[in-house]
Design a protein around this motif. Structure first.
Motif, PDB file in Angstrom:
ATOM      1  N   GLU A 187      -8.040 -19.245 -52.964  1.00 58.00           N
ATOM      2  CA  GLU A 187      -8.730 -20.229 -53.804  1.00 58.00           C
ATOM      3  C   GLU A 187      -7.741 -21.220 -54.402  1.00 58.00           C
ATOM      4  OE1 GLU A 187     -11.782 -20.407 -57.648  1.00 58.00           O
ATOM      5  OE2 GLU A 187     -11.005 -18.494 -56.944  1.00 58.00           O
ATOM      6  N   ALA A 188      -6.584 -20.699 -54.845  1.00 64.05           N
ATOM      7  CA  ALA A 188      -5.555 -21.587 -55.393  1.00 64.05           C
ATOM      8  C   ALA A 188      -5.058 -22.569 -54.337  1.00 64.05           C
ATOM      9  CB  ALA A 188      -4.386 -20.755 -55.937  1.00 64.05           C
ATOM     10  N   GLN A 189      -4.911 -22.083 -53.104  1.00 63.36           N
ATOM     11  CA  GLN A 189      -4.458 -22.963 -52.026  1.00 63.36           C
ATOM     12  C   GLN A 189      -5.485 -24.047 -51.715  1.00 63.36           C
ATOM     13  OE1 GLN A 189      -3.619 -20.267 -48.829  1.00 63.36           O
ATOM     14  NE2 GLN A 189      -1.695 -19.548 -49.708  1.00 63.36           N
ATOM     15  N   ASN A 191      -7.550 -25.334 -53.777  1.00 61.83           N
ATOM     16  CA  ASN A 191      -7.477 -26.325 -54.854  1.00 61.83           C
ATOM     17  C   ASN A 191      -6.260 -27.234 -54.698  1.00 61.83           C
ATOM     18  OD1 ASN A 191      -9.797 -25.352 -56.106  1.00 61.83           O
ATOM     19  ND2 ASN A 191      -8.663 -23.869 -57.342  1.00 61.83           N
ATOM     20  N   GLN A 192      -5.156 -26.644 -54.217  1.00 62.87           N
ATOM     21  CA  GLN A 192      -3.927 -27.421 -54.062  1.00 62.87           C
ATOM     22  C   GLN A 192      -4.042 -28.486 -52.981  1.00 62.87           C
ATOM     23  OE1 GLN A 192      -0.769 -24.614 -53.349  1.00 62.87           O
ATOM     24  NE2 GLN A 192      -1.150 -23.518 -55.256  1.00 62.87           N
ATOM     25  N   GLU A 194      -6.292 -30.354 -52.232  1.00 64.38           N
ATOM     26  CA  GLU A 194      -6.989 -31.557 -52.669  1.00 64.38           C
ATOM     27  C   GLU A 194      -6.037 -32.520 -53.384  1.00 64.38           C
ATOM     28  OE1 GLU A 194     -10.194 -30.230 -55.081  1.00 64.38           O
ATOM     29  OE2 GLU A 194     -11.234 -29.192 -53.450  1.00 64.38           O
ATOM     30  N   GLN A 195      -4.796 -32.065 -53.627  1.00 60.78           N
ATOM     31  CA  GLN A 195      -3.806 -32.863 -54.333  1.00 60.78           C
ATOM     32  C   GLN A 195      -2.747 -33.379 -53.364  1.00 60.78           C
ATOM     33  OE1 GLN A 195      -2.175 -30.506 -57.585  1.00 60.78           O
ATOM     34  NE2 GLN A 195      -4.039 -29.265 -57.639  1.00 60.78           N
ATOM     35  N   ASN A 279       0.624 -28.311 -52.001  1.00 57.86           N
ATOM     36  CA  ASN A 279       0.606 -29.778 -51.962  1.00 57.86           C
ATOM     37  C   ASN A 279       2.012 -30.361 -51.999  1.00 57.86           C
ATOM     38  OD1 ASN A 279       0.169 -28.656 -54.734  1.00 57.86           O
ATOM     39  ND2 ASN A 279       0.668 -30.752 -55.327  1.00 57.86           N
TER      40      ASN A 279
END
Length: 526
Positions: A187-189, A191-192, A194-195, A279
C-alpha cells in the motif's frame, strides 16, 4: 499403574508427530517446541474439536513442507512470492521440487488423515502434567517480558508472542504477520508511485551521452571468473571491464526486496526497519535531471498483481517487456535476455541531444538454470544444475559484450554498470542453488563498470552496502543530489570501506551482514 502396549504406542505416535511437525514447518529443532506439541496432543487430542484442528494443521504442515525445505517458515519473501506469482511460475517452481518431496508430502497427508481419524489419543488424568505444560509454555514469554527493552518497531506484545515456541501458533502467526507486512508495504508503494522524485538536484554534468544499467539476476560473485572462479565464464568482463568492484553487498536475498533498495532511496525507521522510497528512484531522478529514460525488461510484468520492480520501471519515458502478462512461466520459454538487444539498438538509432539512461533488467541466472540457457551447456561441472548456472553467467557475459558492441556501433560515448540483485546459497550437498537469507554469499554480488573513455582496469576491494546505491549511481551519471552521503561526496575509487553493513532478512528486518553464515564455493580458487 501398568501402561498397555496400545497406550504406549499412542504416546509414541504423538511424540513422533511432535518431532515431525517442527521439521515440516521449517522451524529449528528445540525441545520446548517438541514437548509443547506432544503435550498438546495427549492433553487435547481426545476432544473432537481439537482433533479436527490438529488433523487439518498437520495436513497443512505436510503441504507446506516443500516450501519449508527450501525457504523455511512463513516469511515476507514467501508471502510476496505467493501473491505476486502467476500459475505458470507456480508450475515452474513445482517442476524444480524433487519428486521424493512430493511423494513424502502425499504419504504424510494419508498418514495424518488416518492417524487423526483412527488413533485413540491417550487420556491424561495427571494435573501436574497440565501445570508443567503451562509452565513450559510461559517460561520464554515471561523471561522475554522481564528483559524487554521497547523500540519503535517492536512492542511488548510482539516480544511476548515471538517467544511462544509452539509450532502451530508460530506458523499461523507468521502467516498473519508476514502477510500484514507485505500488504502494508504494498500500500505504501502504491501511494509512492503517485509521486515524483523529491530529492533536490543541485547540478547535472554528465560525462557521457549514454548511461546503461544492467541488473543481473541471482548471481553470486564467486561463481564469476572475474572474481576468481576457476572456470572462464566471464572472458569479456575479465578483460574489458574498467572497474571490477569486489565488495558490493546486496540489500536482500530476493529480487522483490533487493532491487527497489538498490535503485531507490532507503528510508530508515530505526536500526531494524528500512523501506524503499520508490518515487525517489534512479529513473525518476534521471527524469528530473533532463535525461531520456528507458526500461527494457526480460523479467515480465504481471499486470493486476504487478511486482515492485515494474512500479519503478513505470517512471521511465519508454518501457519494453519481452513478456507482457507474466513473470517467468512456461509460455515465456524461448524469451531470452538477447531479445533486449534489438530494442537497445532501436533506442540508440534515434539520435537526440539529451543524455540517456537505459536500464536492462535480465532474467540472467534465475532458477530453473537450465531453462535460462539460450545455447548449449558450456561448462561441465559435477551436476547439471551447477553446470547450467555457470553457463548462464557466461551467457550474461556474452550479452554484456553484445551490448557494448551495439553502443560502439552508434559512435556515442557510454558508461555501463552491471550488478546482480542478489546471490544464492548451495542446497542438497552442492547439487543446487536457492534463495536463503542466512548466508553471506546470498548478498555478495558482482559490481562491474565499462567506460568508453577509459582503457585501464581498476580492481577495488571494499565492502559497501547496496542501500543508498541510488546516490552512487546518480553521482556516476553526473547528477549531484542535495544529500549528505559518502556515495555522493566521493569519487568511486575514494568511497570508504563500510564496516557495519546490514541486510534485510525474511522478516523484513535489518540484520548484521557479519553475523551471517558462510557458504563456500568448492570451485572458487582466489
Amino acid at each position: 499403574m501398568k501402561l498397555s502396549k496400545k497406550i504406549l504406542f499412542s504416546h509414541f505416535i504423538c511424540l513422533s508427530l511432535a518431532v515431525l511437525v517442527v521439521y515440516l514447518l521449517g522451524y529449528p529443532k528445540r525441545i520446548d517446541r517438541i514437548l509443547l506439541t506432544y503435550f498438546s496432543l495427549i492433553i487435547l487430542g481426545k476432544f473432537t474439536i481439537f482433533r479436527i484442528f490438529f488433523g487439518l494443521s498437520f495436513v497443512i504442515a505436510a503441504l507446506y513442507f516443500p516450501i519449508a525445505y527450501y525457504y523455511g517458515p512463513p516469511n515476507v519473501a514467501v508471502i510476496s512470492a505467493l501473491f505476486e506469482t502467476d500459475m505458470d511460475e507456480v508450475n515452474e517452481f513445482c517442476s524444480q521440487i524433487s519428486t521424493y518431496l512430493f511423494l513424502i508430502t502425499f504419504l504424510l497427508i494419508i498418514a495424518f488423515v488416518l492417524i487423526f481419524i483412527k488413533l485413540p489419543f491417550p487420556t491424561v488424568h495427571h494435573y501436574y502434567l497440565i501445570i508443567f505444560t503451562l509452565i513450559l509454555l510461559g517460561y520464554k514469554p515471561i523471561k522475554a517480558y522481564i528483559k524487554f527493552i521497547p523500540t519503535p518497531s517492536h512492542s511488548l506484545s510482539d516480544e511476548i508472542m515471538d517467544n511462544v515456541k509452539y509450532p502451530f501458533f508460530e506458523f499461523y502467526r507468521a502467516l498473519y504477520t508476514s502477510g500484514k507486512i507485505y500488504f502494508i508495504e504494498k500500500e505504501a508503494q502504491l501511494n509512492q508511485i503517485e509521486q515524483q522524485n523529491t530529492i533536490p538536484i543541485l547540478s547535472v554534468n554528465p560525462d557521457h551521452k549514454n548511461y546503461l544499467i544492467i541488473i543481473g539476476e541471482s548471481v553470486r560473485k564467486d561463481y564469476m571468473n572475474a572474481y576468481g572462479f576457476s572456470y572462464d565464464n566471464t572472458p569479456f568482463a575479465t578483460q574489458h571491464a574498467n572497474v571490477i568492484w569486489d565488495g558490493l553487498i546486496a540489500p536482500a536475498s530476493n529480487t522483490q526486496a533487493s532491487v527497489p533498495h538498490l535503485i531507490s532511496q532507503a528510508i530508515y525507521s530505526d536500526d531494524k526497519i528500512v523501506n524503499a522510497q520508490l518515487n525517489n528512484n534512479i529513473v525518476s531522478i534521471a527524469n528530473d535531471a533532463g535525461f531520456e529514460t528507458y526500461w527494457l525488461s526480460n523479467q515480465g510484468k504481471l499486470g493486476k498483481i504487478e511486482i515492485t520492480v515494474p512500479r519503478i520501471a513505470a517512471y521511465a519515458n519508454y518501457n519494453f517487456y519481452t513478456k507482457k502478462g507474466e513473470y517467468n512461466g512456461k509460455s515465456s520459454h524461448g524469451k531470452y535476455d538477447t531479445l533486449l538487444l534489438p530494442e537497445l539498438d532501436k533506442i540508440l538509432s534515434d539520435k537526440q541531444d539529451k543524455p540517456r539512461l537505459i536500464v536492462m533488467h535480465l532474467m540472467g541466472s534465475h532458477s530453473n538454470f537450465c531453462r535460462r540457457l539460450q545455447f548449449d551447456i558450456q561448462f561441465n561441472l559435477y551436476n547439471e544444475n551447477i553446470s547450467c548456472y555457470v553457463s548462464s553467467i557466461k551467457e550474461t557475459d556474452d550479452l554484456i559484450k553484445s551490448t557494448i558492441e551495439i553502443l560502439k556501433k552508434h559512435n556515442e560515448d557510454y558508461s555501463v554498470v552491471y550488478f546482480a540483485d542478489h546471490g544464492l546459497t548451495h542446497l542438497d550437498q552442492y547439487q543446487d542453488l536457492r534463495h536463503n537469507w542466512e548466508y553471506q554469499n546470498s548478498y555478495e554480488v558482482p559490481f562491474i563498470f565499462f567506460d568508453s573513455k577509459s582503457t585501464t582496469q581498476q580492481k577495488i576491494e571494499k565492502k559497501i552496502s547496496g542501500y543508498q546505491l541510488v546516490y552512487l549511481l546518480s553521482k556516476w551519471m553526473g547528477i549531484t543530489l542535495d544529500v549528505s552521503h559518502e556515495y555522493m561526496q566521493n569519487k568511486l575509487i575514494d568511497i570508504p570501506h563500510q564496516p557495519k553493513i546490514k541486510i534485510k532478512d525474511w522478516k523484513n528486518e535489518l540484520y548484521p551482514y557479519e553475523k551471517l553464515k558462510q557458504d563456500p564455493n568448492p570451485f572458487f580458487i582466489k
